[in-house]
Every structure is written in C-alpha cells, then in structure tokens.
Design an enzyme around this catalytic site. Structure first.
Site, short mmCIF file in Angstrom:
data_model
loop_
_atom_site.label_atom_id
_atom_site.label_comp_id
_atom_site.label_asym_id
_atom_site.label_seq_id
_atom_site.Cartn_x
_atom_site.Cartn_y
_atom_site.Cartn_z
N GLY A 59 0.84 -1.20 0.00
CA GLY A 59 0.00 0.00 0.00
C GLY A 59 0.87 1.24 0.00
N CYS A 111 5.65 -0.34 7.54
CA CYS A 111 5.38 0.94 6.88
C CYS A 111 6.60 1.33 6.06
CB CYS A 111 5.09 2.01 7.93
SG CYS A 111 4.70 3.61 7.21
N LEU A 112 6.37 1.73 4.83
CA LEU A 112 7.50 2.10 3.96
C LEU A 112 8.17 3.38 4.46
CD1 LEU A 112 5.87 1.26 0.51
CD2 LEU A 112 7.44 -0.14 1.86
N HIS A 163 -4.58 1.63 7.73
CA HIS A 163 -3.21 2.17 7.89
C HIS A 163 -3.00 3.34 6.91
CE1 HIS A 163 1.32 1.39 8.26
NE2 HIS A 163 1.25 2.13 7.16
N GLU A 164 -3.44 3.15 5.65
CA GLU A 164 -3.23 4.21 4.64
C GLU A 164 -4.11 5.43 4.94
OE1 GLU A 164 -0.70 3.70 3.04
OE2 GLU A 164 -0.56 1.53 3.11
N GLN A 167 2.83 9.96 1.85
CA GLN A 167 4.17 9.39 1.97
C GLN A 167 5.11 9.83 0.85
OE1 GLN A 167 2.31 5.30 2.54
NE2 GLN A 167 4.16 5.08 3.75
N HIS A 224 -2.47 7.60 7.31
CA HIS A 224 -1.46 8.47 6.66
C HIS A 224 -2.13 9.75 6.14
CE1 HIS A 224 2.29 6.31 6.79
NE2 HIS A 224 1.81 5.23 6.21
#
Ligand code: K1U
Ligand code: ZN
Length: 169
Positions: free
Chosen positions: A46, A92-93, A134-135, A51, A138
């Site tokens: 994702g 998480c990236l 999660h996204e 991000q 963000h």
C-alpha cells in the site's frame, strides 16, 4: 512513469492532513501510476499520497499474491466498522525495518471514488482491512508507530536517526 521518494518517519510532512481531490484529470491518473510503481518497487502492499509528499486523499493498494490487482481509492471514507478487532504486525514504507502489532477493527466498509471520479463501495477484511485503515491514517497525518508506547516510539526514532547517519557517512 516515475519512482517517487518516500518520506521517512519522523519527517514532519508525514503529519500533514491531506485535502480532498476535486480534479479527476490526467495529473491525478499520472500520480496514481507513479504511486503504484513506487509501491511495487519498494516493495509494499500500500501507499498513501502523503508518503510521497503529495497532500491529497489518494491511496493505492495491492494485497494480491501475484501483485497484479491494483486498487486505487480517491477520497476514501470508512462508512462501517466491525465491533470485532484484530491485531496485525504492521510495517510501513516510511518506517523501514520495523514491524509492530497494532489492533484495529477486523472488517471495514469503504466508500471511495475511482480515478475517473466514479463512487464505489467495498467490504474489506484480512490484510486489505488492515492496509486501508493504515493508509487512511497516513492521509490524516498519523503513522502506525503512534499506536505504540512512548518508549517504543522513542526507540524507533533513535534507531532510524542512527541508520540515517550511517547511510550519509
Ligand atoms: O503504508 C505503507 O507504508 C505501506 C505498508 C502497508 C501495510 C503493510 C502491512 C500492514 C499494514 C500496512 C507496507 O506495504 S509495509 C511492507 C509490507 O508489508 C510488504 C512488503 C513486501 C511484501 C509484502 C508486504
Ligand atoms: Zn505506512
């Protein structure tokens, strides 16, 4: 297409709240393509526009085994959540190398628009439910580590800063 740089926690730009998309144009289509390329290359399942330092309500997700089922969510809203919660070891990236358990509703129903502006609804469970929540965090300026204790947050920040220094040396 282009690979976009991913902001690293605790970059203050990860705290910005994204604004709704109003223009469903070629620029938006290009952003979703670049985000998808960036997510697959990372690799991840994702990515939220926040991000990549674009503060618009845009998410790409692909939780398929073969990474061939790209989903794009524009202006997503959670319209239903289950009472049942589940814990999942999230990554998480923007926080590379750290996986920690976070508890969230097990299933959610999402209303969103596609890249052309058409509305759709989707029932999400398993990893998709974890990932969309999660996204969406963000987009609201929240990183998953904020669900952890202060001690764990400090340890993660310290380790990431140390790693960044080593990478620059
Ligand atoms: O938002 C992000 O930073 C992407 C994140 C999504 C996510 C994964 C797991 C739980 C919650 C949210 C990631 O993709 S982390 C990397 C990852 O999970 C993965 C990487 C390679 C193959 C499969 C998964
Ligand atoms: Zn993340």
């Amino acid at each position: 297409m282009a690979l976009l740089p991913i902001l690293r926690y605790p970059d203050p730009r990860l705290k910005k709240v994204a604004t709704p998309v109003t223009q469903f144009d070629d620029k938006l289509a290009k952003l979703t393509q670049d985000m998808a390329e960036t997510m697959y290359a990372a690799p991840g399942v994702g990515l939220a526009a926040t991000q990549v330092d674009v503060h618009k309500r845009v998410i790409v997700i692909d939780v398929s085994e073969e990474s061939n089922k790209l989903m794009v969510f524009i202006n997503p809203e959670i319209i239903q959540t289950s009472a049942e919660c589940k814990s999942y070891d999230e990554g998480c990236l923007s926080v590379p190398g750290f996986y920690e358990a976070v508890e969230r509703p097990a299933t959610v129903k999402v209303r969103a628009q596609d890249v052309k502006g058409e509305f759709f609804e989707m029932e999400c469970d398993e990893l998709l439910a974890v990932c969309i929540q999660h996204e969406m965090d963000h987009l609201n300026g929240k990183v998953f580590v904020e669900y952890l204790s202060q001690l764990k947050q400090t340890r993660i920040k310290t380790k990431l800063k140390k790693r960044e220094k080593e990478e620059q040396a």
